[in-house]
Design a protein around this motif. Structure first.
Motif, PDB file in Angstrom:
ATOM      1  N   ASP A 188       4.518  78.657  35.926  1.00  0.00           N
ATOM      2  CA  ASP A 188       5.653  77.758  35.750  1.00  0.00           C
ATOM      3  C   ASP A 188       5.218  76.599  34.867  1.00  0.00           C
ATOM      4  O   ASP A 188       4.459  75.726  35.306  1.00  0.00           O
ATOM      5  N   PRO A 189       5.651  76.547  33.590  1.00  0.00           N
ATOM      6  CA  PRO A 189       5.192  75.499  32.665  1.00  0.00           C
ATOM      7  C   PRO A 189       5.439  74.093  33.186  1.00  0.00           C
ATOM      8  O   PRO A 189       4.595  73.204  33.017  1.00  0.00           O
ATOM      9  N   GLY A 190       6.579  73.869  33.835  1.00  0.00           N
ATOM     10  CA  GLY A 190       6.870  72.542  34.360  1.00  0.00           C
ATOM     11  C   GLY A 190       5.888  72.126  35.432  1.00  0.00           C
ATOM     12  O   GLY A 190       5.385  70.993  35.441  1.00  0.00           O
ATOM     13  N   LYS A 191       5.596  73.037  36.350  1.00  0.00           N
ATOM     14  CA  LYS A 191       4.639  72.744  37.414  1.00  0.00           C
ATOM     15  C   LYS A 191       3.229  72.578  36.851  1.00  0.00           C
ATOM     16  O   LYS A 191       2.446  71.766  37.348  1.00  0.00           O
ATOM     17  N   PHE A 192       2.904  73.335  35.808  1.00  0.00           N
ATOM     18  CA  PHE A 192       1.564  73.237  35.238  1.00  0.00           C
ATOM     19  C   PHE A 192       1.347  71.871  34.596  1.00  0.00           C
ATOM     20  O   PHE A 192       0.264  71.286  34.727  1.00  0.00           O
ATOM     21  N   ILE A 193       2.349  71.338  33.913  1.00  0.00           N
ATOM     22  CA  ILE A 193       2.231  69.993  33.350  1.00  0.00           C
ATOM     23  C   ILE A 193       2.049  68.969  34.468  1.00  0.00           C
ATOM     24  O   ILE A 193       1.242  68.036  34.363  1.00  0.00           O
ATOM     25  N   SER A 194       2.771  69.158  35.564  1.00  0.00           N
ATOM     26  CA  SER A 194       2.619  68.271  36.712  1.00  0.00           C
ATOM     27  C   SER A 194       1.204  68.340  37.276  1.00  0.00           C
ATOM     28  O   SER A 194       0.603  67.313  37.611  1.00  0.00           O
ATOM     29  N   VAL A 195       0.656  69.555  37.357  1.00  0.00           N
ATOM     30  CA  VAL A 195      -0.708  69.736  37.857  1.00  0.00           C
ATOM     31  C   VAL A 195      -1.715  69.059  36.935  1.00  0.00           C
ATOM     32  O   VAL A 195      -2.685  68.436  37.389  1.00  0.00           O
ATOM     33  N   LEU A 196      -1.496  69.155  35.637  1.00  0.00           N
ATOM     34  CA  LEU A 196      -2.392  68.502  34.677  1.00  0.00           C
ATOM     35  C   LEU A 196      -2.389  66.987  34.874  1.00  0.00           C
ATOM     36  O   LEU A 196      -3.443  66.343  34.844  1.00  0.00           O
ATOM     37  N   CYS A 197      -1.203  66.420  35.073  1.00  0.00           N
ATOM     38  CA  CYS A 197      -1.107  64.968  35.284  1.00  0.00           C
ATOM     39  C   CYS A 197      -1.808  64.567  36.582  1.00  0.00           C
ATOM     40  O   CYS A 197      -2.532  63.558  36.619  1.00  0.00           O
ATOM     41  N   THR A 198      -1.616  65.356  37.636  1.00  0.00           N
ATOM     42  CA  THR A 198      -2.262  65.059  38.914  1.00  0.00           C
ATOM     43  C   THR A 198      -3.778  65.186  38.803  1.00  0.00           C
ATOM     44  O   THR A 198      -4.524  64.350  39.328  1.00  0.00           O
ATOM     45  N   SER A 199      -4.244  66.206  38.112  1.00  0.00           N
ATOM     46  CA  SER A 199      -5.678  66.407  37.944  1.00  0.00           C
ATOM     47  C   SER A 199      -6.302  65.258  37.163  1.00  0.00           C
ATOM     48  O   SER A 199      -7.383  64.759  37.521  1.00  0.00           O
ATOM     49  N   LEU A 200      -5.618  64.829  36.099  1.00  0.00           N
ATOM     50  CA  LEU A 200      -6.126  63.716  35.311  1.00  0.00           C
ATOM     51  C   LEU A 200      -6.173  62.440  36.133  1.00  0.00           C
ATOM     52  O   LEU A 200      -7.174  61.701  36.114  1.00  0.00           O
TER      53      LEU A 200
ATOM     54  N   HIS B  61     -12.045  70.080  42.494  1.00  0.00           N
ATOM     55  CA  HIS B  61     -10.604  69.922  42.680  1.00  0.00           C
ATOM     56  C   HIS B  61      -9.937  71.285  42.549  1.00  0.00           C
ATOM     57  O   HIS B  61      -9.858  71.855  41.455  1.00  0.00           O
ATOM     58  N   LEU B  62      -9.462  71.821  43.677  1.00  0.00           N
ATOM     59  CA  LEU B  62      -8.831  73.137  43.674  1.00  0.00           C
ATOM     60  C   LEU B  62      -7.339  73.026  43.386  1.00  0.00           C
ATOM     61  O   LEU B  62      -6.646  72.183  43.965  1.00  0.00           O
ATOM     62  N   VAL B  63      -6.864  73.887  42.505  1.00  0.00           N
ATOM     63  CA  VAL B  63      -5.444  73.974  42.169  1.00  0.00           C
ATOM     64  C   VAL B  63      -5.029  75.437  42.252  1.00  0.00           C
ATOM     65  O   VAL B  63      -5.703  76.308  41.691  1.00  0.00           O
ATOM     66  N   ASP B  64      -3.966  75.722  42.954  1.00  0.00           N
ATOM     67  CA  ASP B  64      -3.492  77.098  43.098  1.00  0.00           C
ATOM     68  C   ASP B  64      -3.076  77.646  41.735  1.00  0.00           C
ATOM     69  O   ASP B  64      -2.294  77.025  41.010  1.00  0.00           O
ATOM     70  N   SER B  65      -3.591  78.823  41.389  1.00  0.00           N
ATOM     71  CA  SER B  65      -3.358  79.393  40.060  1.00  0.00           C
ATOM     72  C   SER B  65      -1.896  79.747  39.820  1.00  0.00           C
ATOM     73  O   SER B  65      -1.490  79.938  38.672  1.00  0.00           O
ATOM     74  N   HIS B  66      -1.068  79.833  40.872  1.00  0.00           N
ATOM     75  CA  HIS B  66       0.324  80.229  40.648  1.00  0.00           C
ATOM     76  C   HIS B  66       1.086  79.178  39.842  1.00  0.00           C
ATOM     77  O   HIS B  66       2.139  79.486  39.273  1.00  0.00           O
TER      78      HIS B  66
ATOM     79  N   VAL C 219     -14.779  68.735  48.313  1.00  0.00           N
ATOM     80  CA  VAL C 219     -13.768  69.733  47.958  1.00  0.00           C
ATOM     81  C   VAL C 219     -12.399  69.133  48.239  1.00  0.00           C
ATOM     82  O   VAL C 219     -12.040  68.875  49.391  1.00  0.00           O
ATOM     83  N   ILE C 220     -11.642  68.895  47.175  1.00  0.00           N
ATOM     84  CA  ILE C 220     -10.351  68.224  47.284  1.00  0.00           C
ATOM     85  C   ILE C 220      -9.273  69.092  46.651  1.00  0.00           C
ATOM     86  O   ILE C 220      -9.559  70.087  45.989  1.00  0.00           O
ATOM     87  N   GLY C 221      -8.030  68.694  46.859  1.00  0.00           N
ATOM     88  CA  GLY C 221      -6.916  69.438  46.290  1.00  0.00           C
ATOM     89  C   GLY C 221      -5.715  69.401  47.218  1.00  0.00           C
ATOM     90  O   GLY C 221      -5.829  69.013  48.387  1.00  0.00           O
ATOM     91  N   PRO C 222      -4.549  69.794  46.725  1.00  0.00           N
ATOM     92  CA  PRO C 222      -3.322  69.749  47.532  1.00  0.00           C
ATOM     93  C   PRO C 222      -3.367  70.738  48.679  1.00  0.00           C
ATOM     94  O   PRO C 222      -4.195  71.659  48.700  1.00  0.00           O
TER      95      PRO C 222
ATOM     96  N   VAL D   2      -2.295  64.370  48.579  1.00  0.00           N
ATOM     97  CA  VAL D   2      -2.579  64.103  47.172  1.00  0.00           C
ATOM     98  C   VAL D   2      -2.825  62.622  46.898  1.00  0.00           C
ATOM     99  O   VAL D   2      -3.711  62.265  46.107  1.00  0.00           O
ATOM    100  N   GLU D   3      -2.066  61.734  47.565  1.00  0.00           N
ATOM    101  CA  GLU D   3      -2.211  60.310  47.263  1.00  0.00           C
ATOM    102  C   GLU D   3      -3.573  59.759  47.633  1.00  0.00           C
ATOM    103  O   GLU D   3      -3.968  58.692  47.146  1.00  0.00           O
ATOM    104  N   LEU D   4      -4.334  60.462  48.475  1.00  0.00           N
ATOM    105  CA  LEU D   4      -5.690  60.033  48.791  1.00  0.00           C
ATOM    106  C   LEU D   4      -6.583  60.052  47.570  1.00  0.00           C
ATOM    107  O   LEU D   4      -7.582  59.329  47.512  1.00  0.00           O
ATOM    108  N   TYR D   5      -6.220  60.869  46.576  1.00  0.00           N
ATOM    109  CA  TYR D   5      -7.067  61.047  45.397  1.00  0.00           C
ATOM    110  C   TYR D   5      -6.454  60.483  44.116  1.00  0.00           C
ATOM    111  O   TYR D   5      -7.089  60.523  43.064  1.00  0.00           O
TER     112      TYR D   5
END
Length: 312
Positions: A153-165, A144-149, A16-19, A117-120
């Motif tokens: 925020d579209p900008g943060k969501f794009i960032s989350v997508l990049c981190t998840s990938l 990989h857990l990501v907070d739904s909030h 179980v990983i995530g920020p 985050v850098e561990l993953y």
């Protein structure tokens, strides 16, 4: 006996990983209780040396080997550097981990991992630990857990997508991305699109257009377009919504993970043909779970509008 000997029985589980703050420890506790009710022998393994206030007892705690406060004090390191050192120390002492895990054979394991985050995304230590676990016949899936909030925020969501990938490509485990805390999403604000747009990661050009309405992000439209192209070119990222208070939501996540790590196709539990096909196909339960959360979200929005009208 060789390290990768097939003599060891298969063991299944989740890393179980995530920020930080994404709900990893809460998830492990809720999933442990949920799986125990289904008859599985479940054990939680704490791999976070900074996690000192555990809400439930763990079958194995990295604190027996190394703790973050001790590392910071003895080596004069900050929290980030200390955590990286702890993971490197765990990698160097893999025999300790293997010996402790031998007593947990026959259990379904939940590994509660650190939130750095850098561990993953680019650090090698924890990735190498996961690779060792695979050699020891542990069949694991990364949750990989990501907070739904972040969806609000579209900008943060794009960032989350990049981190998840980046995490999916680096960790090299079967992967299930989860939008956690869905029961709180209405408190974060109104979504620009329907929930399935975010869980299925549909045409992201609409998200770029939505960002362009903001004067700040308008100057970075070309950059956002390129980031979106990278995400869509790989076509790997999607999310399963999760509310740990909802049994049906927990079941959907469990099925997705069981499919990813191969547990669904074993003989450790009696499974009906319907349950097996649901895990194998995956689309039906994923759609229904998203639809259920979407309906709750829309109902909450409608209720808020009604209350505003009544106040007028």
């Amino acid at each position: 006996m060789a390290e990768g000997s097939r003599a060891s029985p298969l063991a299944f589980g989740q890393v179980v990983i995530g920020p930080p703050g994404s709900g990893k420890t809460t998830y492990c506790q809720a999933m442990r209780e949920f799986l125990a009710r289904l008859g599985r022998s479940v054990a939680v393994v704490n791999l976070d040396p900074a996690n000192e206030a555990l809400p439930c007892p763990c079958a194995l705690d990295i604190g027996e080997l190394v703790t973050l406060p001790d590392v910071m004090a003895s080596l004069a390191l900050g929290p980030n550097g200390g955590l990286l050192y702890c993971m490197e120390y765990l990698e160097a002492n893999a025999d300790w981990l293997r010996e402790r895990l031998q007593g947990l054979r026959g259990h379904y394991l939940l590994f509660d991992c650190p939130g750095q985050v850098e561990l993953y995304t680019h650090h090698q230590a924890l990735k190498n630990v996961f690779a060792q676990l695979a050699k020891w016949n542990f069949r694991l899936a990364a949750v990989h857990l990501v907070d739904s909030h972040y969806c609000t925020d579209p900008g943060k969501f794009i960032s989350v997508l990049c981190t998840s990938l980046s995490t999916m490509l680096h960790v090299e485990l079967p992967h299930v991305n989860v939008l956690s805390k869905m029961d709180l999403i209405e408190h974060y604000g109104k979504l620009a699109f329907n929930l399935d747009y975010y869980t299925e990661v549909l045409d992201l050009s609409y998200l770029v257009d939505h960002l362009a309405a903001d004067p700040f992000f308008r100057n970075f439209r070309r950059l956002n377009e390129k980031l979106v192209e990278v995400i869509e070119d790989y076509s790997l990222v999607s999310f399963v919504p999760l509310n740990v208070q909802d049994k049906q939501s927990m079941r959907q996540v469990m099925q997705a993970v069981d499919k990813a790590n191969g547990y669904s196709f074993g003989d450790r539990e009696h499974r009906s043909l319907e349950a097996l096909m649901s895990a194998a196909v995956g689309a039906d339960f994923h759609f229904s779970s998203t639809l259920a959360v979407q309906e709750k979200y829309v109902q909450s929005q409608d209720k808020a509008v009604e209350e505003e009208v009544m106040d007028l």
